[in-house]
Design a protein around this motif. Structure first.
Motif, PDB file in Angstrom:
ATOM      1  N   CYS A 158       0.833  -1.201   0.000  1.00  0.00           N
ATOM      2  CA  CYS A 158       0.000   0.000   0.000  1.00  0.00           C
ATOM      3  C   CYS A 158       0.870   1.253   0.000  1.00  0.00           C
ATOM      4  O   CYS A 158       1.827   1.340   0.772  1.00  0.00           O
ATOM      5  CB  CYS A 158      -0.916   0.026   1.225  1.00  0.00           C
ATOM      6  SG  CYS A 158      -2.114  -1.313   1.276  1.00  0.00           S
ATOM      7  N   SER A 160       0.229   5.242   0.544  1.00  0.00           N
ATOM      8  CA  SER A 160      -0.813   6.169   0.987  1.00  0.00           C
ATOM      9  C   SER A 160      -0.278   7.584   1.138  1.00  0.00           C
ATOM     10  O   SER A 160       0.833   7.801   1.629  1.00  0.00           O
ATOM     11  CB  SER A 160      -1.389   5.701   2.330  1.00  0.00           C
ATOM     12  OG  SER A 160      -2.298   6.644   2.858  1.00  0.00           O
ATOM     13  N   PHE A 166      -5.685  10.159   5.482  1.00  0.00           N
ATOM     14  CA  PHE A 166      -6.071   9.576   6.775  1.00  0.00           C
ATOM     15  C   PHE A 166      -6.027  10.598   7.909  1.00  0.00           C
ATOM     16  O   PHE A 166      -6.671  10.433   8.932  1.00  0.00           O
ATOM     17  CB  PHE A 166      -5.237   8.337   7.134  1.00  0.00           C
ATOM     18  CG  PHE A 166      -3.764   8.586   7.329  1.00  0.00           C
ATOM     19  CD1 PHE A 166      -3.277   9.140   8.509  1.00  0.00           C
ATOM     20  CD2 PHE A 166      -2.853   8.206   6.360  1.00  0.00           C
ATOM     21  CE1 PHE A 166      -1.921   9.325   8.697  1.00  0.00           C
ATOM     22  CE2 PHE A 166      -1.490   8.392   6.543  1.00  0.00           C
ATOM     23  CZ  PHE A 166      -1.021   8.960   7.713  1.00  0.00           C
ATOM     24  N   HIS A 198      -9.836   0.388   8.189  1.00  0.00           N
ATOM     25  CA  HIS A 198      -9.645  -0.016   6.791  1.00  0.00           C
ATOM     26  C   HIS A 198      -8.177  -0.321   6.513  1.00  0.00           C
ATOM     27  O   HIS A 198      -7.840  -1.349   5.899  1.00  0.00           O
ATOM     28  CB  HIS A 198     -10.147   1.091   5.858  1.00  0.00           C
ATOM     29  CG  HIS A 198     -10.087   0.714   4.412  1.00  0.00           C
ATOM     30  ND1 HIS A 198      -9.821   1.646   3.430  1.00  0.00           N
ATOM     31  CD2 HIS A 198     -10.248  -0.474   3.771  1.00  0.00           C
ATOM     32  CE1 HIS A 198      -9.829   1.037   2.258  1.00  0.00           C
ATOM     33  NE2 HIS A 198     -10.092  -0.236   2.436  1.00  0.00           N
ATOM     34  N   TYR A 199      -7.275   0.548   6.999  1.00  0.00           N
ATOM     35  CA  TYR A 199      -5.848   0.353   6.767  1.00  0.00           C
ATOM     36  C   TYR A 199      -5.347  -0.921   7.444  1.00  0.00           C
ATOM     37  O   TYR A 199      -4.518  -1.661   6.891  1.00  0.00           O
ATOM     38  CB  TYR A 199      -5.057   1.563   7.264  1.00  0.00           C
ATOM     39  CG  TYR A 199      -4.991   2.706   6.282  1.00  0.00           C
ATOM     40  CD1 TYR A 199      -6.081   3.025   5.472  1.00  0.00           C
ATOM     41  CD2 TYR A 199      -3.857   3.496   6.159  1.00  0.00           C
ATOM     42  CE1 TYR A 199      -6.034   4.066   4.572  1.00  0.00           C
ATOM     43  CE2 TYR A 199      -3.796   4.551   5.269  1.00  0.00           C
ATOM     44  CZ  TYR A 199      -4.887   4.836   4.474  1.00  0.00           C
ATOM     45  OH  TYR A 199      -4.827   5.875   3.581  1.00  0.00           O
ATOM     46  N   LYS A 200      -5.843  -1.191   8.641  1.00  0.00           N
ATOM     47  CA  LYS A 200      -5.434  -2.408   9.340  1.00  0.00           C
ATOM     48  C   LYS A 200      -5.875  -3.653   8.575  1.00  0.00           C
ATOM     49  O   LYS A 200      -5.121  -4.633   8.469  1.00  0.00           O
ATOM     50  CB  LYS A 200      -6.025  -2.424  10.751  1.00  0.00           C
ATOM     51  CG  LYS A 200      -5.312  -1.524  11.740  1.00  0.00           C
ATOM     52  CD  LYS A 200      -5.932  -1.692  13.124  1.00  0.00           C
ATOM     53  CE  LYS A 200      -5.167  -0.932  14.169  1.00  0.00           C
ATOM     54  NZ  LYS A 200      -5.755  -1.119  15.523  1.00  0.00           N
ATOM     55  N   PHE A 215       3.200  -0.835   4.259  1.00  0.00           N
ATOM     56  CA  PHE A 215       2.678   0.485   3.938  1.00  0.00           C
ATOM     57  C   PHE A 215       3.825   1.466   3.716  1.00  0.00           C
ATOM     58  O   PHE A 215       4.792   1.492   4.479  1.00  0.00           O
ATOM     59  CB  PHE A 215       1.806   1.010   5.088  1.00  0.00           C
ATOM     60  CG  PHE A 215       0.339   0.732   4.907  1.00  0.00           C
ATOM     61  CD1 PHE A 215      -0.544   1.742   4.537  1.00  0.00           C
ATOM     62  CD2 PHE A 215      -0.161  -0.539   5.115  1.00  0.00           C
ATOM     63  CE1 PHE A 215      -1.896   1.485   4.370  1.00  0.00           C
ATOM     64  CE2 PHE A 215      -1.509  -0.809   4.950  1.00  0.00           C
ATOM     65  CZ  PHE A 215      -2.392   0.208   4.581  1.00  0.00           C
ATOM     66  N   TYR A 217       4.143   5.629   3.204  1.00  0.00           N
ATOM     67  CA  TYR A 217       3.410   6.885   3.327  1.00  0.00           C
ATOM     68  C   TYR A 217       4.192   7.963   2.574  1.00  0.00           C
ATOM     69  O   TYR A 217       5.276   8.371   2.995  1.00  0.00           O
ATOM     70  CB  TYR A 217       3.236   7.259   4.796  1.00  0.00           C
ATOM     71  CG  TYR A 217       2.450   6.220   5.582  1.00  0.00           C
ATOM     72  CD1 TYR A 217       1.071   6.105   5.429  1.00  0.00           C
ATOM     73  CD2 TYR A 217       3.082   5.340   6.456  1.00  0.00           C
ATOM     74  CE1 TYR A 217       0.346   5.152   6.132  1.00  0.00           C
ATOM     75  CE2 TYR A 217       2.363   4.386   7.162  1.00  0.00           C
ATOM     76  CZ  TYR A 217       0.997   4.292   6.998  1.00  0.00           C
ATOM     77  OH  TYR A 217       0.274   3.354   7.700  1.00  0.00           O
ATOM     78  N   SER A 233       0.773   8.757  13.824  1.00  0.00           N
ATOM     79  CA  SER A 233       0.513   7.412  13.302  1.00  0.00           C
ATOM     80  C   SER A 233       0.593   6.366  14.404  1.00  0.00           C
ATOM     81  O   SER A 233      -0.227   5.442  14.471  1.00  0.00           O
ATOM     82  CB  SER A 233       1.514   7.088  12.189  1.00  0.00           C
ATOM     83  OG  SER A 233       1.401   8.011  11.119  1.00  0.00           O
ATOM     84  N   LEU A 238      -1.960   3.311  13.365  1.00  0.00           N
ATOM     85  CA  LEU A 238      -1.925   3.054  11.927  1.00  0.00           C
ATOM     86  C   LEU A 238      -0.861   2.004  11.626  1.00  0.00           C
ATOM     87  O   LEU A 238       0.075   1.810  12.406  1.00  0.00           O
ATOM     88  CB  LEU A 238      -1.619   4.352  11.176  1.00  0.00           C
ATOM     89  CG  LEU A 238      -2.808   5.293  11.014  1.00  0.00           C
ATOM     90  CD1 LEU A 238      -2.358   6.739  10.976  1.00  0.00           C
ATOM     91  CD2 LEU A 238      -3.588   4.940   9.762  1.00  0.00           C
ATOM     92  N   LEU A 284      -3.598   5.029  -2.223  1.00  0.00           N
ATOM     93  CA  LEU A 284      -4.638   5.697  -1.440  1.00  0.00           C
ATOM     94  C   LEU A 284      -4.313   7.183  -1.325  1.00  0.00           C
ATOM     95  O   LEU A 284      -3.198   7.556  -0.938  1.00  0.00           O
ATOM     96  CB  LEU A 284      -4.743   5.079  -0.045  1.00  0.00           C
ATOM     97  CG  LEU A 284      -5.032   3.580  -0.009  1.00  0.00           C
ATOM     98  CD1 LEU A 284      -3.801   2.809   0.475  1.00  0.00           C
ATOM     99  CD2 LEU A 284      -6.217   3.265   0.890  1.00  0.00           C
ATOM    100  N   SER A 342     -14.890   6.314   4.765  1.00  0.00           N
ATOM    101  CA  SER A 342     -14.020   5.139   4.771  1.00  0.00           C
ATOM    102  C   SER A 342     -14.800   3.836   4.736  1.00  0.00           C
ATOM    103  O   SER A 342     -14.300   2.827   4.231  1.00  0.00           O
ATOM    104  CB  SER A 342     -13.098   5.171   5.998  1.00  0.00           C
ATOM    105  OG  SER A 342     -12.175   6.228   5.904  1.00  0.00           O
TER     106      SER A 342
END
Length: 357
Positions: A158, A160, A166, A198-200, A215, A217, A233, A238, A284, A342
């Motif tokens: 991912c 993001s 977020f 959602h991220y988890k 992830f 960022y 975070s 997160l 994202l 979300s």
């Protein structure tokens, strides 16, 4: 990541001017001792990407998070009172490997370190030293510690954005963005409802035992805000990840915070995708600035590697433009979701099989 200040304090007699300067630095919780800061890096089975900054002046870590406007204001201001250490020598150590690099005019260093054999997935420690170029014999002026990520071979990675993806930031309106940034702190700021859940789910989906989908960022926010964003975070639980932010800004540029050159964001995303050519990616972002444009361009360049694009609807004036860009993404065979809540993004992830129902 841990930044370590110089262990060799100046032994010369401090002048009155120096004492006054030291007093105000202490009052603002700044240090004028050299500091090496290593950010979270990343790598594959061939090389590691290690990066950081060297500072002549930098803020001390914030220990208390009292929600008082003036305290929050000063805490943010001091993040922009950094003084980089340009054109100086940094020695990077990873296991038994050593490499020496020079910082640029912003005190920034980055090195692509080849590795002789693949590493186990997970986080690996790395060290950096600021080396004196004028003192003989050679002297270490400061040291820093950090870590680099070797991702597990999971279902996807991912990438993001941060602000208004977020973290509620009001990026489309500079006055609102500054008001939130300057009067709130990393503990009082809020994520969007449902975004952490959602991220988890994305991090844990089909990732295997003791592994998570990594992830990254990637943001137009500047490196000044690294510790601020990392604290937010962590506080909000997160997924742990790697951060790729934008060029440092000075105090005179605070009004332009979060307004970095967006084409460099494409470059940072491209570097991540090229590092993992056999991986699928989920992007994202939000429509407050340039994410839809950047992500549409990423899809055109890497259509086979992008699994899905999520864009949060923030700015009504950008809706028509964003819908056109999302249609272009779909035309390239990549799933997309333009959502206001979300919960809608989560349902879309279930519908296309990214996460379990």
């Amino acid at each position: 990541m841990k930044a370590v200040q110089s262990t060799h304090p100046d032994k010369q007699k401090i002048t009155l001017k120096g004492k006054i300067k030291r007093y105000f630095l202490t009052l603002l919780r700044l240090t004028d001792q050299p500091t090496v800061k290593i950010y979270r890096g990343f790598g594959n089975d061939k090389q590691l990407t290690i990066y950081g900054h060297v500072f002549r002046r930098s803020p001390l870590p914030r220990k208390k998070y009292r929600d008082i406007d003036l305290v929050n204001l000063l805490a943010v201001i001091r993040l922009f009172l950094v003084k980089p250490y340009p054109r100086t020598m940094v020695r990077i150590r990873f296991n038994e490997q050593l490499v020496t690099v020079m910082t640029d005019d912003d005190g920034c260093f980055q090195v692509e370190l080849p590795i002789t054999q693949p590493l186990t997935p997970g986080w690996h420690p790395v060290q950096a030293q600021l080396i004196s170029q004028t003192i003989t014999p050679e002297q270490v002026l400061a040291e820093g510690e950090g870590k680099v990520l070797i991702p597990h071979p999971t279902q996807f990675i991912c990438i993001s954005d941060i602000d208004d993806t977020f973290l509620v930031s009001h990026s489309a309106t500079i006055a609102k963005r500054l008001l939130v940034l300057l009067t709130e702190n990393a503990h009082s700021r809020m994520p969007f409802e449902g975004v952490v859940a959602h991220y988890k789910l994305l991090a844990e989906a089909n990732s295997g035992l003791n592994a998570t989908n990594p992830f990254f960022y990637v943001s137009s926010s500047e490196w000044n805000l690294y510790d601020y964003i990392l604290e937010f975070s962590t506080k909000n639980d997160l997924p742990n990840g790697v951060y790729r932010l934008s060029k440092l800004k000075r105090l005179s540029q605070v009004l332009k915070t979060g307004k970095g050159k967006h084409h460099t964001k494409f470059d940072r995303i491209e570097q991540i995708i090229n590092t993992y050519p056999n991986q699928q990616f989920i992007l994202l972002g939000d429509d407050s600035q340039q994410d839809p444009i950047i992500y549409e361009s990423v899809v055109r360049h890497f259509p086979r590697q992008i699994r899905c694009v999520y864009i949060r609807q923030i700015h009504a004036e950008h809706k028509a433009r964003t819908e056109q860009l999302m249609a272009s993404i779909e035309a390239n065979g990549v799933a997309s979701c333009y959502f206001a809540h979300s919960a809608d993004a989560r349902q879309h992830s279930i519908a296309i099989g990214l996460i379990p129902e």
